[in-house]
Structures are given as C-alpha cells and as structure tokens.
Design a protein around this motif. Structure first.
Motif, PDB file in Angstrom:
ATOM      1  N   LYS A 325       0.949  -1.508   0.191  1.00 11.98           N
ATOM      2  CA  LYS A 325       0.331   0.019   0.219  1.00 11.98           C
ATOM      3  C   LYS A 325       1.165   1.316   0.039  1.00 11.98           C
ATOM      4  CE  LYS A 325      -3.814   2.441   2.566  1.00 11.98           C
ATOM      5  NZ  LYS A 325      -5.286   1.781   3.633  1.00 11.98           N
ATOM      6  N   GLU A 326       1.933   0.849   0.672  1.00 11.48           N
ATOM      7  CA  GLU A 326       2.541   2.591   0.929  1.00 11.48           C
ATOM      8  C   GLU A 326       3.911   2.253  -0.786  1.00 11.48           C
ATOM      9  OE1 GLU A 326       5.006   2.039   4.792  1.00 11.48           O
ATOM     10  OE2 GLU A 326       2.536   2.156   5.452  1.00 11.48           O
ATOM     11  N   HIS A 327       4.147   1.099  -0.431  1.00 12.93           N
ATOM     12  CA  HIS A 327       5.102   0.526  -1.478  1.00 12.93           C
ATOM     13  C   HIS A 327       4.596   0.302  -2.931  1.00 12.93           C
ATOM     14  CE1 HIS A 327       7.917   3.651   0.720  1.00 12.93           C
ATOM     15  NE2 HIS A 327       7.453   3.374   1.482  1.00 12.93           N
ATOM     16  N   PRO A 328       3.835   0.687  -3.447  1.00  8.50           N
ATOM     17  CA  PRO A 328       3.069  -0.474  -4.859  1.00  8.50           C
ATOM     18  C   PRO A 328       4.092  -0.906  -5.628  1.00  8.50           C
ATOM     19  CG  PRO A 328       2.249   1.774  -5.201  1.00  8.50           C
ATOM     20  CD  PRO A 328       2.740   1.566  -3.850  1.00  8.50           C
ATOM     21  N   GLU A 329       5.462   0.027  -5.986  1.00  4.62           N
ATOM     22  CA  GLU A 329       6.474  -0.944  -6.925  1.00  4.62           C
ATOM     23  C   GLU A 329       7.108  -1.339  -6.110  1.00  4.62           C
ATOM     24  OE1 GLU A 329       6.520   2.103  -5.092  1.00  4.62           O
ATOM     25  OE2 GLU A 329       8.751   2.992  -3.912  1.00  4.62           O
ATOM     26  N   TRP A 330       7.142  -2.476  -4.822  1.00  3.50           N
ATOM     27  CA  TRP A 330       8.105  -3.229  -3.975  1.00  3.50           C
ATOM     28  C   TRP A 330       7.217  -4.444  -4.413  1.00  3.50           C
ATOM     29  CZ3 TRP A 330       8.618  -1.648   1.860  1.00  3.50           C
ATOM     30  CH2 TRP A 330       9.339  -0.089   1.607  1.00  3.50           C
ATOM     31  N   LYS A 331       6.226  -4.711  -4.596  1.00  2.00           N
ATOM     32  CA  LYS A 331       5.307  -5.843  -5.646  1.00  2.00           C
ATOM     33  C   LYS A 331       5.572  -7.099  -4.623  1.00  2.00           C
ATOM     34  CE  LYS A 331       5.477  -4.656 -10.380  1.00  2.00           C
ATOM     35  NZ  LYS A 331       5.903  -4.878 -11.645  1.00  2.00           N
ATOM     36  N   ALA A 332       5.680  -6.817  -2.866  1.00  2.00           N
ATOM     37  CA  ALA A 332       5.884  -7.560  -1.935  1.00  2.00           C
ATOM     38  C   ALA A 332       4.596  -8.361  -2.237  1.00  2.00           C
ATOM     39  CB  ALA A 332       5.855  -6.913  -0.519  1.00  2.00           C
ATOM     40  N   ASP A 403     -11.924   2.461   5.467  1.00  2.00           N
ATOM     41  CA  ASP A 403      -9.988   3.180   5.331  1.00  2.00           C
ATOM     42  C   ASP A 403      -8.988   3.390   6.215  1.00  2.00           C
ATOM     43  OD1 ASP A 403     -10.303   3.446   2.550  1.00  2.00           O
ATOM     44  OD2 ASP A 403     -11.327   5.560   2.746  1.00  2.00           O
ATOM     45  N   ALA A 404     -10.179   4.067   7.397  1.00  2.00           N
ATOM     46  CA  ALA A 404      -9.411   3.908   8.682  1.00  2.00           C
ATOM     47  C   ALA A 404      -8.809   2.775   9.229  1.00  2.00           C
ATOM     48  CB  ALA A 404     -10.354   5.070  10.076  1.00  2.00           C
ATOM     49  N   GLU A 405      -8.533   1.720   9.340  1.00  2.00           N
ATOM     50  CA  GLU A 405      -8.855   0.828   9.195  1.00  2.00           C
ATOM     51  C   GLU A 405      -6.903   0.661   9.611  1.00  2.00           C
ATOM     52  OE1 GLU A 405      -6.527  -3.392  10.016  1.00  2.00           O
ATOM     53  OE2 GLU A 405      -6.517  -1.316   7.963  1.00  2.00           O
ATOM     54  N   SER A 406      -6.165   0.841   9.261  1.00  2.00           N
ATOM     55  CA  SER A 406      -5.045   0.737   9.806  1.00  2.00           C
ATOM     56  C   SER A 406      -4.452   1.576  10.953  1.00  2.00           C
ATOM     57  CB  SER A 406      -4.071   2.086   8.817  1.00  2.00           C
ATOM     58  OG  SER A 406      -4.611   2.669   7.751  1.00  2.00           O
ATOM     59  N   ASN A 407      -5.751   2.612  11.110  1.00  2.00           N
ATOM     60  CA  ASN A 407      -5.410   3.103  12.588  1.00  2.00           C
ATOM     61  C   ASN A 407      -5.981   2.204  13.927  1.00  2.00           C
ATOM     62  OD1 ASN A 407      -5.071   5.943  12.023  1.00  2.00           O
ATOM     63  ND2 ASN A 407      -6.971   6.237  11.348  1.00  2.00           N
ATOM     64  N   TYR A 408      -6.205   1.422  13.579  1.00  2.48           N
ATOM     65  CA  TYR A 408      -6.135  -0.337  14.705  1.00  2.48           C
ATOM     66  C   TYR A 408      -5.955  -0.993  14.329  1.00  2.48           C
ATOM     67  CZ  TYR A 408      -8.145  -2.840  18.113  1.00  2.48           C
ATOM     68  OH  TYR A 408      -9.454  -3.502  19.241  1.00  2.48           O
ATOM     69  N   GLY A 409      -6.263  -1.834  13.196  1.00  4.03           N
ATOM     70  CA  GLY A 409      -5.627  -2.889  12.578  1.00  4.03           C
ATOM     71  C   GLY A 409      -6.208  -3.972  13.008  1.00  4.03           C
ATOM     72  N   VAL A 410      -6.282  -5.474  11.530  1.00  3.47           N
ATOM     73  CA  VAL A 410      -7.338  -6.951  12.093  1.00  3.47           C
ATOM     74  C   VAL A 410      -6.950  -7.249  12.929  1.00  3.47           C
ATOM     75  CG1 VAL A 410      -8.631  -8.344  10.962  1.00  3.47           C
ATOM     76  CG2 VAL A 410      -8.572  -6.116  10.453  1.00  3.47           C
ATOM     77  N   ASP A 411      -7.091  -7.881  13.848  1.00  2.00           N
ATOM     78  CA  ASP A 411      -5.685  -9.376  15.084  1.00  2.00           C
ATOM     79  C   ASP A 411      -4.613  -8.330  14.960  1.00  2.00           C
ATOM     80  OD1 ASP A 411      -8.408 -10.735  14.922  1.00  2.00           O
ATOM     81  OD2 ASP A 411      -7.676 -11.439  13.524  1.00  2.00           O
ATOM     82  N   ALA A 412      -4.193  -6.578  15.433  1.00  2.00           N
ATOM     83  CA  ALA A 412      -3.043  -6.310  15.502  1.00  2.00           C
ATOM     84  C   ALA A 412      -3.209  -5.324  16.821  1.00  2.00           C
ATOM     85  CB  ALA A 412      -2.679  -5.216  14.629  1.00  2.00           C
ATOM     86  N   ASP A 433      -6.350  -9.642  -4.389  1.00  2.00           N
ATOM     87  CA  ASP A 433      -4.980  -9.018  -5.062  1.00  2.00           C
ATOM     88  C   ASP A 433      -4.165 -10.779  -4.687  1.00  2.00           C
ATOM     89  OD1 ASP A 433      -3.841  -9.659  -3.197  1.00  2.00           O
ATOM     90  OD2 ASP A 433      -4.053  -6.841  -2.564  1.00  2.00           O
ATOM     91  N   GLU A 434      -3.242 -10.392  -5.518  1.00  2.00           N
ATOM     92  CA  GLU A 434      -2.146 -11.538  -5.890  1.00  2.00           C
ATOM     93  C   GLU A 434      -1.826 -12.011  -4.361  1.00  2.00           C
ATOM     94  OE1 GLU A 434       1.435 -10.198  -8.021  1.00  2.00           O
ATOM     95  OE2 GLU A 434      -0.247  -9.444  -9.958  1.00  2.00           O
ATOM     96  N   VAL A 435      -1.682 -11.093  -3.389  1.00  2.00           N
ATOM     97  CA  VAL A 435      -1.059 -11.424  -2.244  1.00  2.00           C
ATOM     98  C   VAL A 435      -2.184 -12.427  -1.695  1.00  2.00           C
ATOM     99  CG1 VAL A 435      -0.478 -10.727  -0.242  1.00  2.00           C
ATOM    100  CG2 VAL A 435       0.161  -9.493  -1.859  1.00  2.00           C
ATOM    101  N   ASP A 436      -3.361 -12.086  -1.622  1.00  2.00           N
ATOM    102  CA  ASP A 436      -4.802 -12.925  -1.567  1.00  2.00           C
ATOM    103  C   ASP A 436      -5.206 -14.030  -1.636  1.00  2.00           C
ATOM    104  OD1 ASP A 436      -5.410 -10.737   0.048  1.00  2.00           O
ATOM    105  OD2 ASP A 436      -6.616  -9.392  -1.747  1.00  2.00           O
ATOM    106  N   ASN A 437      -4.361 -14.143  -3.153  1.00  2.00           N
ATOM    107  CA  ASN A 437      -4.486 -15.840  -3.811  1.00  2.00           C
ATOM    108  C   ASN A 437      -3.650 -16.215  -3.421  1.00  2.00           C
ATOM    109  OD1 ASN A 437      -6.939 -14.959  -5.312  1.00  2.00           O
ATOM    110  ND2 ASN A 437      -4.984 -13.844  -6.379  1.00  2.00           N
ATOM    111  N   LYS A 438      -1.925 -15.900  -3.310  1.00  2.00           N
ATOM    112  CA  LYS A 438      -0.729 -16.295  -2.640  1.00  2.00           C
ATOM    113  C   LYS A 438      -1.582 -16.986  -1.242  1.00  2.00           C
ATOM    114  CE  LYS A 438       2.949 -18.382  -3.866  1.00  2.00           C
ATOM    115  NZ  LYS A 438       4.446 -17.584  -3.664  1.00  2.00           N
ATOM    116  N   VAL A 439      -1.922 -16.330  -0.388  1.00  2.00           N
ATOM    117  CA  VAL A 439      -1.787 -16.360   0.891  1.00  2.00           C
ATOM    118  C   VAL A 439      -2.715 -17.864   0.613  1.00  2.00           C
ATOM    119  CG1 VAL A 439      -3.256 -16.210   3.224  1.00  2.00           C
ATOM    120  CG2 VAL A 439      -1.084 -14.690   2.083  1.00  2.00           C
ATOM    121  N   LYS A 440      -4.365 -17.512  -0.010  1.00  2.00           N
ATOM    122  CA  LYS A 440      -4.844 -18.485  -0.095  1.00  2.00           C
ATOM    123  C   LYS A 440      -4.698 -19.883  -0.105  1.00  2.00           C
ATOM    124  CE  LYS A 440      -9.884 -19.781  -2.250  1.00  2.00           C
ATOM    125  NZ  LYS A 440      -9.378 -21.051  -1.970  1.00  2.00           N
ATOM    126  N   ALA A 441      -3.995 -19.903  -0.813  1.00  2.00           N
ATOM    127  CA  ALA A 441      -2.941 -20.879  -1.737  1.00  2.00           C
ATOM    128  C   ALA A 441      -2.124 -21.980  -1.307  1.00  2.00           C
ATOM    129  CB  ALA A 441      -2.223 -20.484  -3.324  1.00  2.00           C
TER     130      ALA A 441
END
Length: 526
Positions: A325-332, A403-412, A433-441
C-alpha cells in the motif's frame, strides 16, 4: 368524580412505571446465557447470581504496541462492560522488544494488575506458573464466573493448559497454523531472476544476491534469529514447549513414533546451522546491531532497509499488504520455503489469557474474559475495531475493511488470547489481489497436508523442580547462545565448546533429565 379521575391517573402512572421497569430489567444486555443483569441499578446488579454492585476497574497487560485508535475502540468496549458487568478495563502494553525482560518483573515486583496475555512456549506461560504468578482456575470457578466460555472451549484445550493438575490459562479457540513464512520484495526477486521461492536453499541463494548487489538493503534486517526457525522447519524439528531455554531441546515433529528429546548441542544440525549463520553474518545478511537493536521485527521491511520479513502467515500478510500500500512498486509477496513439509495446527495454548494470582478482582476478571470470548459485539470490537469506522459487515459473518482500518489493524491489538472461531468474522474480498490469492493457495496446501499429531505437540514442560538450574541456564544463554545463533561468536566450534561448558556448570543435565522424565510420563498417560 375529581377523586376518581386522580385515582385512575395514579393507577395508570404506577402501571406504566411497572411495565417500564419490567421491560428495562427483562432485556439482558449481550448474549451470554449466564447473564442475569441488565439495566438494573448498580445496587441490584448480578451476574449469574453473583453480586456485581461494586464498580471495578481492571488493569490488563497485553503484548505489542498501542495502535492509534486503540483507546477509542476500548472506550466503546468499556461502555458495554460497564453496562453489563459494572466493570471497565485499563490496558497497558509490553512491547515486543521489552516483554521478555519485563514480563516476569510484573510478578516479582508485585505490580497490581488483574489480567495478562500469555502463551505456552513463547508467551511466558510455564515460567509464570512455576513462579506462582497465575491464579489456578478450577472448573467450578470458570463455570460460575464464565459460564459461556465453558460451553465453547474444548476439553483438549483445557488439557493442554493443565500443569500439575491445575489450569492457569483460558486458551483461545481457533485452528491456526504457526509456521513462519517469508515476505519478500517482489521487485528485488524480479531483478535477480526469481519468479518463486520454494526452498530454504533457494531463499539463501536470493539473500546472497541481495547482499552482493544492494548496498542499502540487507537481506534480513535485524531479525536474524528468525532464520533458525525456518531451518528447524526444513529439518522437521520443533522445540519442546515450556523449556524457555531458547531452542535447546527438540523433538522430531514429523515422526510420531520418535519420542526422543534431543539436546541441541548433541545434534549435528545445530552445529551446521551455527556455521551457516556465521557465514551469512559475515556476508552481511543481517546487521551488526542485531544483538542490541530495539527495532520491531517489521520495521526494516516497511522502511525499505531489509528485503524480507519472517513471521506467521497472518502477521506477514498484514505487513506485506502495508508495504504494498505504501510502496506499490515493491510488489511484495509471501512464500513458503518448505512447501513439502507437512504443517502442524497450533496447540490452543499458543494464545490465551491468565489472571494474576494477587488480583483483588479475580471473579470480575473472569466475567470480563467471558464477555471478550463469547460476546460477538466485543469480539468484533477487539478484533476489527469500530463498525462503520474501521470495518463494515458483509454477508455470512464476514467483514471488509474501511480506510481507517490501519489506525487499529485487524487482529493487531493482542486480542489473540480470546479468539473464538465460532463467532469470529472472516474477511470478505470482492476482488482478491495477488497476495490474497497466494495466501489462500498456501493455506489450502497446508490444510491438505496437516502433520500427523505427535504426542509431544501437547506436552508442556514445568521447570518448578529445577527452577534454580533453569534460571542459571537462562543467564548463560543470553551471554553465549544468542551471539552463536546470530553468527557473531567467532570460531563456531570453540564457541559451542564454551557454551557446553557454561551450560554444564549451570546444571543443564538436571534440566534435561527433568524434561525427559516429564515427557515420558506425559506420553505414558496420553
């Protein structure tokens, strides 16, 4: 006539007041069937027949760091606890960098608090039980003050939490995989010709290219110790829970027939890893301040000073998503470096909550845990934050983030101790997205290849009989073991010899003998 009218008005007024009172008292707040209270005056409040007319404020310790909206969320939680239990909670955090040193000091120093997160193996459970820090929870106590929890937590979880015939933890209830995965910078993978990472050796190969070609980026930041768990996983080994002596005692987790408890210094794999660690450190795979750093594990990855992050799959996904989200060019992206190794489902005592043995409000603390654990509204608040601010409800008990999710974080926010999978919401993703699909796989592959249960998966060592030797061993490990597994101890063979000598002097053989005795007894009784 005038008197009749006045009398009729008085009767109607009394009837109206009576029905209003019945309606107020008859609507129980929340869902716990054990609840008998509602909007009664404080002087009349009860919970499951227990008087709760005296208001209390409970102090609770969690692990991690306070997020931006944490206080705002817990203000909402306290409104509900106040109304139902005449109680509120004040939360203090032990950060990731300090909890190892400060957790036991809360008890030895006589800190006045009521509730605290704990976990077998990594979260100070066994040590704190041994020092008498936790209140022993009888089944009668739990049934009286947390009747809904008793209906949810399976018997096997209580069994796992039992030490010397007593329960000191309310375990969480969810089937989770604790295996670590690796989050990697996709732009660097592409730069050095990788489409995937499917083995530990391939990961090291990629690290080598980063170390050689990226002067401003270290392969692993300051969390070099994390590689040892990847190494153990690759070798099919796991640590004995409760030993709290780093990774000195191991068992062959993929072979249920093998009940050997192995002392790491007698295992050739330990020497091999220490030599590998020295080679990697000498090549610059992690920074020289790894022994003294106060950085959190994710800091280097998110700031761009390290190419990878190693953690469990849920936490790694959180920070990989944040990085993208902060650095989309990283493609983590996320990778499992041991895809062919069957994965284990964590014991339920991998996360839990305990009551301080010196708490002045043990009964109310248990009631609050009952709400955290079984009230869907509070489960949502502690897991996701405020509905409409941090998340919105989707069909089939799912959620999507706002949008405000990052101020609390899911299970964070260290809500892991009271996770209840029977009411916990799952994430809804309309366009994965690709990360979602990879985590599911990855999760699908893990679920298709669950490791056969080993008898020692549920065994937890209690060091009470050798507490002085265990304490002496801990002191030795801080000085001699940690630099060794970080590759910073110089000559490996000489460093291992010195470590062995120091551990012998500290009484490691007594600890080893006690572990083997308890493990054999546990295996014989289960």
């Amino acid at each position: 006539m005038k008197k009749r009218v006045l009398s009729l008005i008085m009767i109607l007024t009394l009837i109206t007041a009576l029905f209003a009172g019945c309606g107020k008292n008859g609507n129980a707040v929340g869902t716990g069937k054990g609840t008998e209270t509602g909007g009664k005056d404080a002087a009349e409040k009860t919970f499951n027949g227990v008087d709760i007319s005296k208001p209390v404020t409970l102090k609770m310790y969690l692990l991690g760091d306070r997020t931006a909206d944490f206080d705002k969320v817990y203000a909402e939680i306290n409104k509900r606890l106040q109304e139902k239990l005449n109680a509120t909670v004040e939360v203090e955090f032990l950060s990731w960098s300090e909890h190892d040193k400060k957790y036991s000091l809360l008890f030895s120093g006589g800190e006045d608090f009521d509730l605290i997160f704990t976990a077998a193996g990594w979260g100070h459970y066994e040590n704190t039980v041994a020092m008498g820090g936790f209140y022993a929870l009888t089944k009668d106590f739990i049934s009286t003050y947390a009747p809904d929890i008793m209906k949810v937590v399976p018997e096997v979880a209580w069994s796992q939490a039992t030490i010397d015939d007593s329960i000191y933890m309310v375990p969480n209830y969810q089937n989770e995989f604790g295996n670590n995965v690796v989050g990697l910078r996709g732009d660097l993978l592409q730069k050095y010709g990788y489409n995937d990472i499917t083995s530990f050796d391939q990961l090291l190969e990629f690290y080598g290219k980063v170390a050689a070609g990226e002067p401003s980026v270290s392969p692993l930041g300051t969390q070099a110790g994390g590689l040892y768990y990847q190494y153990l996983l690759d070798k099919g080994m796991d640590t004995v829970s409760g030993t709290s002596t780093k990774e000195l005692f191991l068992y062959n987790t993929v072979n249920p027939e093998d009940k050997t408890i192995t002392y790491a210094l007698d295992w050739a794999g330990f020497t091999d890893y220490c030599k590998l660690a020295k080679d990697l450190y000498d090549k610059g795979y992690w920074s020289a301040d790894s022994l003294a750093t106060t950085e959190e594990r994710q800091d280097g990855f998110l700031s761009g000073t390290s190419a990878s992050l190693i953690w469990n799959i849920g936490t790694t996904e959180t920070y990989v998503d944040q990085a993208n989200k902060e650095h989309p060019e990283w493609k983590a992206q996320i990778f499992d470096t041991s895809p062919s190794v069957a994965k284990a489902v964590n014991a339920y005592i991998n996360n839990g909550m305990a009551i301080n043995a010196t708490s002045k409000n043990k009964e109310r603390a248990m009631m609050v845990l009952n709400e955290f654990y079984t009230n869907p509204e509070i489960q949502d608040l502690t897991s996701l934050g405020i509905e409409g601010t941090h998340w919105k409800a989707e069909a089939d008990n799912q959620y999507s983030v706002l949008d405000a999710e990052s101020n609390y974080g899911v299970d964070a926010n260290c809500n892991w101790g009271w996770v209840n999978m029977t009411i916990k919401r799952l994430e809804y993703k309309a366009n994965p997205d690709e990360v979602d699909n990879k985590v599911k796989a990855i999760k699908d592959s893990w679920n298709a290849n669950i490791k056969p249960e080993h008898i020692y998966d549920g065994f937890t060592f209690n060091n009470a009989n050798v507490s002085s030797q265990a304490a002496a061993v801990e002191t030795v490990l801080d000085q001699y073991y940690t630099p060794l597994v970080l590759g910073m101890a110089g000559d490996v063979d000489a460093a291992i010899a010195e470590l062995r000598k120091q551990l012998d002097n500290a009484g490691i053989q007594s600890v080893y003998d006690e572990i083997k005795k308890q493990a054999e007894s546990y295996a014989a009784g289960n």
